[in-house]
Design a protein around this motif. Sequence first.
Motif, PDB file in Angstrom:
ATOM      1  N   SER A  40       0.825  -1.204   0.000  1.00 56.90           N
ATOM      2  CA  SER A  40       0.000   0.000   0.000  1.00 56.90           C
ATOM      3  C   SER A  40       0.865   1.262   0.000  1.00 56.90           C
ATOM      4  O   SER A  40       0.352   2.362   0.116  1.00 56.90           O
ATOM      5  CB  SER A  40      -0.926  -0.011   1.220  1.00 56.90           C
ATOM      6  OG  SER A  40      -0.175   0.122   2.389  1.00 56.90           O
ATOM      7  N   LEU A  41       2.169   1.055  -0.107  1.00 55.26           N
ATOM      8  CA  LEU A  41       3.067   2.212  -0.141  1.00 55.26           C
ATOM      9  C   LEU A  41       3.070   2.766  -1.571  1.00 55.26           C
ATOM     10  O   LEU A  41       3.321   2.027  -2.526  1.00 55.26           O
ATOM     11  CB  LEU A  41       4.472   1.739   0.257  1.00 55.26           C
ATOM     12  CG  LEU A  41       5.461   2.812   0.640  1.00 55.26           C
ATOM     13  CD1 LEU A  41       4.971   3.538   1.888  1.00 55.26           C
ATOM     14  CD2 LEU A  41       6.823   2.182   0.871  1.00 55.26           C
ATOM     15  N   ASP A  51       2.054   1.233  -6.403  1.00 54.43           N
ATOM     16  CA  ASP A  51       2.408   0.725  -5.076  1.00 54.43           C
ATOM     17  C   ASP A  51       3.714  -0.050  -5.153  1.00 54.43           C
ATOM     18  O   ASP A  51       4.275  -0.251  -6.226  1.00 54.43           O
ATOM     19  CB  ASP A  51       1.262  -0.089  -4.478  1.00 54.43           C
ATOM     20  CG  ASP A  51       0.928  -1.309  -5.284  1.00 54.43           C
ATOM     21  OD1 ASP A  51       1.819  -1.835  -5.945  1.00 54.43           O
ATOM     22  OD2 ASP A  51      -0.249  -1.738  -5.246  1.00 54.43           O
ATOM     23  N   HIS A  52       4.198  -0.483  -3.984  1.00 53.26           N
ATOM     24  CA  HIS A  52       5.494  -1.154  -3.935  1.00 53.26           C
ATOM     25  C   HIS A  52       5.360  -2.665  -3.857  1.00 53.26           C
ATOM     26  O   HIS A  52       6.282  -3.343  -3.440  1.00 53.26           O
ATOM     27  CB  HIS A  52       6.302  -0.620  -2.751  1.00 53.26           C
ATOM     28  CG  HIS A  52       6.785   0.782  -2.961  1.00 53.26           C
ATOM     29  ND1 HIS A  52       8.033   1.200  -2.643  1.00 53.26           N
ATOM     30  CD2 HIS A  52       6.167   1.876  -3.493  1.00 53.26           C
ATOM     31  CE1 HIS A  52       8.169   2.483  -2.946  1.00 53.26           C
ATOM     32  NE2 HIS A  52       7.036   2.921  -3.454  1.00 53.26           N
ATOM     33  N   GLY A  53       4.172  -3.129  -4.221  1.00 55.95           N
ATOM     34  CA  GLY A  53       3.965  -4.587  -4.176  1.00 55.95           C
ATOM     35  C   GLY A  53       4.778  -5.261  -5.257  1.00 55.95           C
ATOM     36  O   GLY A  53       5.437  -4.614  -6.058  1.00 55.95           O
ATOM     37  N   SER A  54       4.720  -6.553  -5.240  1.00 53.64           N
ATOM     38  CA  SER A  54       5.477  -7.280  -6.245  1.00 53.64           C
ATOM     39  C   SER A  54       4.576  -8.381  -6.806  1.00 53.64           C
ATOM     40  O   SER A  54       4.288  -9.347  -6.105  1.00 53.64           O
ATOM     41  CB  SER A  54       6.718  -7.884  -5.599  1.00 53.64           C
ATOM     42  OG  SER A  54       7.278  -8.830  -6.455  1.00 53.64           O
ATOM     43  N   PRO A  55       4.081  -8.283  -8.024  1.00 51.02           N
ATOM     44  CA  PRO A  55       4.327  -7.142  -8.911  1.00 51.02           C
ATOM     45  C   PRO A  55       3.516  -5.934  -8.452  1.00 51.02           C
ATOM     46  O   PRO A  55       2.494  -6.099  -7.792  1.00 51.02           O
ATOM     47  CB  PRO A  55       3.819  -7.655 -10.263  1.00 51.02           C
ATOM     48  CG  PRO A  55       2.782  -8.656  -9.916  1.00 51.02           C
ATOM     49  CD  PRO A  55       3.199  -9.285  -8.636  1.00 51.02           C
ATOM     50  N   SER A  56       3.997  -4.778  -8.845  1.00 49.46           N
ATOM     51  CA  SER A  56       3.317  -3.582  -8.347  1.00 49.46           C
ATOM     52  C   SER A  56       2.114  -3.277  -9.222  1.00 49.46           C
ATOM     53  O   SER A  56       2.027  -3.718 -10.375  1.00 49.46           O
ATOM     54  CB  SER A  56       4.290  -2.418  -8.327  1.00 49.46           C
ATOM     55  OG  SER A  56       4.595  -2.067  -9.651  1.00 49.46           O
TER      56      SER A  56
END
Length: 826
Positions: free
Chosen positions: A487-488, A538-543
């Motif tokens: 959520s970043l 966001d900074h998720g992976s994958p974003s």
Amino acid sequence: MSNGSRHLVAEWHALWLVHFFFLWNTIQGQIRYTIPEELQQGSVVGNIAKDLGFGISEISERKLRIASEGKQYFSVDLGKGELIVSERIDRETLCGQSASCVLPLQVVIENPLQLHRIEIEIQDINDNAPNFITIKSILKIPESVIPGARFPLESAQDPDVGTNSLRSYTLSTSEFFRLNVKNLDNAGKVPELIIDKALDREKQSVHQLVLTALDGGNPVKSGTVVINVAVQDVNDNAPIFDQTIYKTSVSEKAEPGAVILRLKATDLDDGPNGVLQYYFGPHTSDTVQTTFSICPDTGEVSVIGKLDYEESKSYTFNVLAKDQGLPELEGHSSVQIDIVDENDNPPEIILTSLSSPVQENASVGTVVALINVKDPDSGDNGKVDLHVSPETPFKLKPSFENHYSLVTDSRLDREVNPEYEVEIVASDFGSPSLQTKKLVTVKVLDVNDNPPLFSQPSFNVYIKENNAAGASLCSVSASDADQDKNSLISYSIVDSSLQGVPTSSYFYINSENGTIYSLNSFDYEKIKVFQITVQAKDHGSPSLSSNATVHVFILDQNDNAPAVIYPSAIMGSVSHQKMPRSAKAGHLVTKVTAVDADSGHNAWISYKVVEATDASLLGVNLYTGEVRTKRAVSEHDDSSQRLLIEIKDNGEPVQSTTVTVGILLEDGIHEPISDFRQKAQEPGKKSNKITFYLIISLASVSAVSFVTFVILAVKCVRHSRRGPCCCMRRADSDGYENPNRNLQIQLNTDGPIKYVEVLGGDMSQSQSFRSCFSPVSEFSDFTFVKPSSTTDFKEMINVIDASLPDSAWTFEGQQVRIGNRMGICA
Ligand SMILES: *[C@@H]1O[C@H](CO)[C@@H](O)[C@H](O)[C@H]1NC(C)=O
Ligand SMILES: *[C@@H]1O[C@H](CO)[C@@H](O)[C@H](O)[C@H]1NC(C)=O
């Protein structure tokens, strides 16, 4: 004695008389009489006078008398000389059991005294019956006695002697007893009882026998005794239980003290031999003895411990009953107690494994936990039904007996429910059913499944033109429903080009908080609105990312002075308009047209005459810029008039410009319109024909236009499916209608062109446009060269000016609308 007996005695008397004579004859010397006992008084024994040889008279004279010691049984009848019985004679009293009984008598006769001795033999008669001393005797014999055993019985007594004495015994018949008579030398006959058959007290405890003693007299006399043989108990019967096995069932809920069963044994023996006590059999386990008790006296089996079907379903043990004989005897039986299951155990839920947290994107059917249920009860009480609370996205999948897996039943969404309290309920089928609940907490692990979402799909930013570079414009913000890194958010500007320059060179966005800064200053007249696309990632992976459009509206500042379009200064320092001297008041001389590149108030233009040759003759309309005569022209008016008109906008600060209009008053010039009208009226038929052709060509051009429009529309629709480039896309641009006003160029309708009017518009968004002229135009080759947004507005005006041959426009009432609203696809 009875009368019958007396009669018998009388008969005996007669018999003895015969004997007496016979004896008399045979016995010489000593006188001896023989009489039976029990003769009646007065019975004559013999004629003693005669036998002694005395005469009747002589005996009375000589006083014959009987002298004897003791009792005087006899007396002499002196009259007849007879010896008579004076007293009852009982031989048994006189002589007892001796066989002969002789009474010696002395007969005394006086004058001279003579002594004679006589003997009287008393003979026995059967006057006594055998007699037992006891009338009833009790004989106690133990039942255990073996056949052949002898028991002496009481002998009977008979005082009579000889044949009249006791002769024999008889016994009433009995299958168990027999009589034996022993002959003892000095004690006579002794009866004994012999056991002929084994006795059983339990069958017959008392035997009544009658013993009869008989003598040898004629008739025979007898005496009896009743012998009660009491068979004495011997402990010869073991207790016997009434059942070989006692079966019963008892609920496992039975309280201590509850009587379950009553043992019952019987013992045929008597007394202590038949008094029973009950006990556990030998080798009874401790478990049984601590669970049950037997009351020794009553035989009641009761519960003393805790029953539990789950521990033991049945108890079997031996019991015995003992009597109190010596030695004691025992009877045996067994007891089977079945425990009836009660639904006393709630089911147990065992969580054997739990995989928490579970990823929110776990596919349906993912195993979350393994669960085991147990219920120690049996039957329906031990059958368990397991279910989960229905509002959770989980379900139970039975694997094998009493094993379940908790699996996901639908997609999870951490953003909706980060954690589930799954209630698992196990209920058994007992009645009433018992339930157990267990809460399983399943945590849901975040997966980057939510893109950042901008707070609005698009943002509008208004900046005044000529802004300072580097100022912050606005902040966009987006949020992301995911967690942590997912959520970043980072913000960025999606690069696109703005007037051939990348947007990133115009704007900068703070990647952390979305604040947008302008790097440039903007000019409203060059660019009024543009859009930039910002992206939140966001900074998720994958974003994941999403875009938002920021519409930047440049706000107009009054930085442009009005510009005069007509009369143009290019055509000469002063443009000259001609007007007839015959003109009346209100005659339209010309129209000053100016435009202001600004917009809104800044572009509201007003016209004012500042200087005039004759201010009373000509005036300018404040709003329209129309120059009209105020009065009729007179002969005295100067033929050359000059007007200095100030054109002001409404901005702050006000910007203004001036134009000088020269007017020539001429004699004899006619209104060109009237010329035209005359020309039109002269060839009446010809003009009708022209009108007809005009109508036809207008109709055909309209048809062609319509077809063209349809084709273009179809093209556009196709195009819009393929890509974003469509001229119709501005249709939704109501929001900025104001800055995108249409540019209208209006031509006057009064015959030879007197002015051109530009009503303002927005060139900036126009990619291209073509003129759409009326077919009546004689200048069908007239085209606007496309003004692009980068073109300077003034340039365009010059172009228009150049294209307009002064006074050459002859078409009527046409309006040319140029605008992106009506834009056509390139
Ligand atoms: C964003 O960060 C900049 C620099 O730290 C700061 O000047 C600005 O005020 C922030 N904007 C918001 C909306 O917090
Ligand atoms: C955002 O815009 C960029 C550039 O136009 C595009 O490549 C991207 O796919 C867009 N993203 C979304 C989520 O629409």
